[in-house]
Design an enzyme around this catalytic site. Structure first.
Site, short mmCIF file in Angstrom:
data_model
loop_
_atom_site.label_atom_id
_atom_site.label_comp_id
_atom_site.label_asym_id
_atom_site.label_seq_id
_atom_site.Cartn_x
_atom_site.Cartn_y
_atom_site.Cartn_z
CG ASP A 132 -0.32 -0.06 2.53
OD1 ASP A 132 0.92 -0.14 2.59
OD2 ASP A 132 -1.05 -0.04 3.54
CB SER A 133 4.57 1.64 -0.07
OG SER A 133 4.77 0.49 -0.87
CG ASP A 159 0.78 -4.10 2.17
OD1 ASP A 159 1.06 -5.01 2.97
OD2 ASP A 159 1.53 -3.12 1.97
CE LYS A 192 3.48 -5.85 4.03
NZ LYS A 192 3.02 -4.70 4.87
CD GLU A 228 0.78 -1.34 8.10
OE1 GLU A 228 0.43 -0.53 8.99
OE2 GLU A 228 1.19 -0.97 6.98
CD GLU A 246 8.09 0.05 7.74
OE1 GLU A 246 8.28 1.14 7.19
OE2 GLU A 246 7.09 -0.67 7.51
#
EC number: 2.1.2.11
Length: 306
Positions: free
Chosen positions: A53-54, A96, A126, A128, A195
């Protein structure tokens, strides 16, 4: 000397990633957001590709990842899947889960994960967060979708964390990261992104987990590394996080190439004869006839759009 072609490299699965950890072979992972980039990184030999999602920051120009939607993640994931197929087809594809697609309920999270696999071509998703997402992870895994965890600096929680800052620098926060790592492994994660945490902490986490750890800004002791492709290529000279090594200066090369193109167009040097098509059988219409035909057209006929 053998005349047989080299055997094709095996596709990287979640089991292969575990084997790589056990054997000590480092995992090389990068992001990709479109088919062209995916093909290039696949041919270069990466083990895994993350549709991150970056893309909200690297592609869309946002200041965070928060505006990225699930539909956009599906769209970019499908493009990357097609690009990997045009490469060597070996890389493992992870996508993501966007902000808001898994936080509200486990039911919504399962549906979102299934979309990323069914429509986006992802092999895994993925998400978070720490132990608080254990049940969400268990539900997604039970639905048949592998989950990669992500702890430490979690960009979707940037406002809660007070910015993009290193996590786990004091003993209490370091212990919480270690507890979260164990909880995510117990919940069924097959791998874990660490991270922006101290190298010493990443080493401890990696040594205490059976699943692979993949670091970004977490030092050299993780089982693998991941970088944003735009960062490692040097596409934006104004943005280089401390943990990023620029392996190329592609941004400068693009500017030079486009600048050369603009210069040749302005100087009427491009296209030259070598970059033009020719035909000896083209029948030319005299200018006078062309003008007469134009006058006979209805006044609202302005030609086809381009």
């Amino acid at each position: 000397m053998s005349s047989h072609p080299p055997a094709p490299r095996k596709h990287v699965t979640i089991h292969e990633l575990r084997r790589m950890k056990e054997s000590g072979e480092r995992i090389a992972m990068v992001t990709a957001y479109d088919a062209t980039a995916a093909r290039l990184v696949a041919v270069a030999g990466v083990d895994a590709v993350l549709v991150g999602d970056s893309l909200g920051m690297a592609v869309q120009g946002h200041e965070s990842t928060l505006p990225v939607t699930l539909d956009q993640m599906v769209y970019h994931s499908a493009m990357v899947r097609r690009g990997l197929a045009r490469g060597d087809g070996r890389a493992h594809l992870v996508t993501d889960m966007s902000f808001g697609s898994y936080q509200a309920s486990a039911d919504e999270a399962v549906k979102a994960a299934m979309r990323l696999v069914a429509e986006g071509g992802a092999e895994a998703v993925k998400l978070e967060g720490g132990a608080e997402f254990g049940e969400v992870i268990r539900r997604i895994v039970r639905a048949g979708v592998p989950v990669m965890g992500h702890i430490g600096l979690t960009p979707q929680s940037v406002h809660k964390m007070g910015g993009y800052v290193v996590q786990g620098k004091d003993s209490e926060k370091a212990q919480q990261i270690l507890r979260d790592a164990r909880a995510l492994e117990a919940a069924g994660c097959y791998a874990l992104v660490l991270e922006c945490i101290p190298s010493e902490l990443a080493r401890i986490v990696t040594s205490q987990l059976r699943i692979p750890t993949i670091g970004i800004g977490a030092g050299p002791h993780c089982d693998g590394q991941v970088l944003v492709l735009n960062d490692l290529l040097g596409l934006d000279a104004s943005f280089t996080p401390r943990f990023v090594k620029r392996f190329g200066e592609v941004g400068a090369a693009v500017q030079d190439a486009v600048g050369a193109y603009v210069g040749e167009v302005k100087a009427r040097a491009f296209p030259d004869d070598a970059h033009s098509f020719h035909s000896s059988s083209v029948r030319l219409v005299p200018v006078e006839r062309h003008a007469e035909a134009a006058e006979e057209e209805p006044p609202d006929a302005i030609g086809a759009p381009i």
